[in-house]
Design a protein around this motif. Structure first.
Motif, PDB file in Angstrom:
ATOM      1  N   SER A 264      35.323  -2.645  31.871  1.00 34.23           N
ATOM      2  CA  SER A 264      36.389  -2.395  30.874  1.00 34.23           C
ATOM      3  C   SER A 264      37.004  -3.697  30.339  1.00 34.23           C
ATOM      4  N   LEU A 265      37.303  -3.881  29.065  1.00 37.89           N
ATOM      5  CA  LEU A 265      37.844  -4.904  28.534  1.00 37.89           C
ATOM      6  C   LEU A 265      39.188  -4.773  28.230  1.00 37.89           C
ATOM      7  N   HIS A 266      40.068  -4.589  29.043  1.00 32.66           N
ATOM      8  CA  HIS A 266      41.484  -4.616  28.775  1.00 32.66           C
ATOM      9  C   HIS A 266      42.459  -5.681  28.843  1.00 32.66           C
TER      10      HIS A 266
ATOM     11  N   PHE B 114      27.771  12.838  49.156  1.00 33.46           N
ATOM     12  CA  PHE B 114      27.475  13.216  47.835  1.00 33.46           C
ATOM     13  C   PHE B 114      29.066  13.465  46.992  1.00 33.46           C
ATOM     14  N   CYS B 115      29.626  14.119  47.555  1.00 36.50           N
ATOM     15  CA  CYS B 115      30.936  14.691  46.933  1.00 36.50           C
ATOM     16  C   CYS B 115      31.780  13.391  46.772  1.00 36.50           C
ATOM     17  N   GLY B 116      31.862  12.474  47.737  1.00 33.49           N
ATOM     18  CA  GLY B 116      32.359  11.064  47.794  1.00 33.49           C
ATOM     19  C   GLY B 116      31.978  10.214  46.203  1.00 33.49           C
ATOM     20  N   PHE B 117      30.711  10.327  46.285  1.00 33.39           N
ATOM     21  CA  PHE B 117      30.091   9.455  45.280  1.00 33.39           C
ATOM     22  C   PHE B 117      30.383  10.255  43.782  1.00 33.39           C
ATOM     23  N   GLN B 118      30.450  11.383  43.801  1.00 30.28           N
ATOM     24  CA  GLN B 118      30.665  12.260  42.709  1.00 30.28           C
ATOM     25  C   GLN B 118      32.292  11.898  42.213  1.00 30.28           C
ATOM     26  N   ALA B 119      33.193  12.099  43.242  1.00 29.18           N
ATOM     27  CA  ALA B 119      34.684  11.408  42.803  1.00 29.18           C
ATOM     28  C   ALA B 119      34.844  10.128  42.654  1.00 29.18           C
ATOM     29  N   PHE B 120      34.223   9.299  43.153  1.00 30.43           N
ATOM     30  CA  PHE B 120      33.934   7.863  42.482  1.00 30.43           C
ATOM     31  C   PHE B 120      33.416   7.586  41.156  1.00 30.43           C
ATOM     32  N   LEU B 121      32.677   8.597  40.854  1.00 34.40           N
ATOM     33  CA  LEU B 121      32.001   8.189  39.287  1.00 34.40           C
ATOM     34  C   LEU B 121      33.109   8.896  38.464  1.00 34.40           C
ATOM     35  N   HIS B 122      33.913   9.895  38.701  1.00 36.49           N
ATOM     36  CA  HIS B 122      34.912  10.131  37.830  1.00 36.49           C
ATOM     37  C   HIS B 122      35.931   9.327  37.851  1.00 36.49           C
ATOM     38  N   MET B 123      36.196   8.512  38.933  1.00 38.30           N
ATOM     39  CA  MET B 123      37.482   7.709  38.842  1.00 38.30           C
ATOM     40  C   MET B 123      36.965   6.352  37.956  1.00 38.30           C
ATOM     41  N   ARG B 124      35.468   6.046  38.175  1.00 42.40           N
ATOM     42  CA  ARG B 124      35.103   5.055  37.269  1.00 42.40           C
ATOM     43  C   ARG B 124      35.180   5.484  35.718  1.00 42.40           C
ATOM     44  N   ASN B 125      34.750   6.710  35.590  1.00 44.32           N
ATOM     45  CA  ASN B 125      34.603   7.345  34.247  1.00 44.32           C
ATOM     46  C   ASN B 125      36.099   7.196  33.395  1.00 44.32           C
ATOM     47  N   SER B 126      37.047   7.745  34.182  1.00 44.40           N
ATOM     48  CA  SER B 126      38.403   7.616  33.685  1.00 44.40           C
ATOM     49  C   SER B 126      38.750   6.314  33.576  1.00 44.40           C
TER      50      SER B 126
END
Length: 109
Positions: free
Chosen positions: A107-109, A89-101
């Protein structure tokens, strides 16, 4: 999908859960391992139904307790499963934070 917990809490939970899984797995294996002779040829023969299991006084505090080492090991392994759930669960939450950052899933960079 948005994360439920903060990034610091998610990463802290990941690290703590990983350490708990490793430490509790070792403890559970110590309670469920059979005693053997120094050369590890065959299990030691002691009277009593549960005396063949390793209840080493170095980590139990007594030579006669716990009486049922495999039951203790089973409850420790249950805690390992709970910590594995926290880890996922916490690994998935950390992944979501990395994706949102990074600006979302695409992302179109």
């Amino acid at each position: 999908m948005k994360p439920v917990v903060s990034a610091l809490n998610a990463w802290s939970c990941v690290v703590i859960s990983l350490f708990a899984i490793v430490i509790l797995s070792v403890l559970g294996s110590l309670y469920s391992v059979h005693e053997s002779d120094p050369l590890r040829h065959q299990p030691a023969q002691r009277p009593g139904p549960h005396k063949a299991y390793s209840n080493n006084h170095a980590y139990t505090g007594s030579e006669d307790e716990p009486e049922d080492g495999p039951a203790v090991a089973a409850s420790i392994y249950t805690a390992v499963i709970v910590y594995a759930g926290f880890f996922v669960f916490c690994g998935f939450q950390a992944f979501l934070h990395m994706r949102n950052s990074r600006g979302g899933a695409i992302s179109l960079h």
